[in-house]
Design a protein around this motif. Structure first.
Motif, short mmCIF file in Angstrom:
data_model
loop_
_atom_site.label_atom_id
_atom_site.label_comp_id
_atom_site.label_asym_id
_atom_site.label_seq_id
_atom_site.Cartn_x
_atom_site.Cartn_y
_atom_site.Cartn_z
N PRO A 104 0.81 -1.23 0.00
CA PRO A 104 0.00 0.00 0.00
C PRO A 104 0.85 1.28 0.00
O PRO A 104 0.45 2.28 -0.59
N LEU A 105 2.01 1.24 0.64
CA LEU A 105 2.90 2.39 0.64
C LEU A 105 3.37 2.70 -0.78
O LEU A 105 3.31 3.84 -1.24
N ILE A 106 3.81 1.67 -1.50
CA ILE A 106 4.26 1.84 -2.88
C ILE A 106 3.10 2.30 -3.76
O ILE A 106 3.26 3.20 -4.59
N ALA A 107 1.93 1.72 -3.58
CA ALA A 107 0.76 2.10 -4.37
C ALA A 107 0.37 3.55 -4.12
O ALA A 107 0.02 4.28 -5.05
N GLU A 108 0.45 4.00 -2.87
CA GLU A 108 0.10 5.39 -2.57
C GLU A 108 1.11 6.37 -3.17
O GLU A 108 0.72 7.42 -3.70
N LEU A 109 2.40 6.02 -3.13
CA LEU A 109 3.40 6.86 -3.76
C LEU A 109 3.14 6.98 -5.26
O LEU A 109 3.18 8.08 -5.82
N GLN A 110 2.84 5.86 -5.91
CA GLN A 110 2.57 5.88 -7.35
C GLN A 110 1.30 6.66 -7.68
O GLN A 110 1.23 7.35 -8.69
N ARG A 111 0.29 6.53 -6.84
CA ARG A 111 -0.96 7.24 -7.08
C ARG A 111 -0.80 8.74 -6.89
O ARG A 111 -1.28 9.54 -7.67
N ARG A 112 -0.09 9.12 -5.85
CA ARG A 112 0.08 10.54 -5.55
C ARG A 112 1.06 11.24 -6.50
O ARG A 112 0.91 12.42 -6.80
N TYR A 113 2.08 10.51 -6.93
CA TYR A 113 3.10 11.06 -7.83
C TYR A 113 3.23 10.14 -9.04
O TYR A 113 4.12 9.30 -9.10
N PRO A 114 2.37 10.28 -10.04
CA PRO A 114 2.35 9.34 -11.17
C PRO A 114 3.60 9.40 -12.05
O PRO A 114 3.83 8.50 -12.85
#
Length: 98
Positions: A27-37
């Motif tokens: 989830p940490l990696i997914a949130e980083l990717q979602r917030r900073y595409p």
């Protein structure tokens, strides 16, 4: 062209197995990717340890300032998560002359 790299060494909280580790790191990696595409992010180290994780972030930009801004924002986002402790963060900046 500039390439910025950020390496985050993370200590996970109450994690007792690799399965629990995945439930925190994914989830940490997914949130980083979602917030900073515009970034690339992955778990890059401590793969067999259940309480430690290393996360790598990379960004490509036309300006060094933009690279630093994005990497600093990623670092702050990870640092403020209550379930993990950020042990260290290393930033490197490469340009087309390196």
């Amino acid at each position: 062209m500039y390439v910025g790299a950020l390496t985050l060494d993370i200590l996970l909280g109450d994690v007792r197995s690799l399965k629990q580790k995945r439930s925190v790191v994914r989830p940490l990696i997914a949130e980083l990717q979602r917030r900073y595409p515009s970034i690339a992010v992955a778990e890059t180290g401590h793969l067999d340890l259940h309480r430690r994780a290393e996360v790598g972030v990379a960004v490509v930009s036309a300006s060094a300032g933009n690279c630093n801004e994005v990497l600093n924002a990623c670092e702050r986002m990870v640092a403020f998560r209550p379930e993990i402790e950020l042990l260290s963060a290393r930033q490197r900046l490469y340009n087309d002359e390196d």
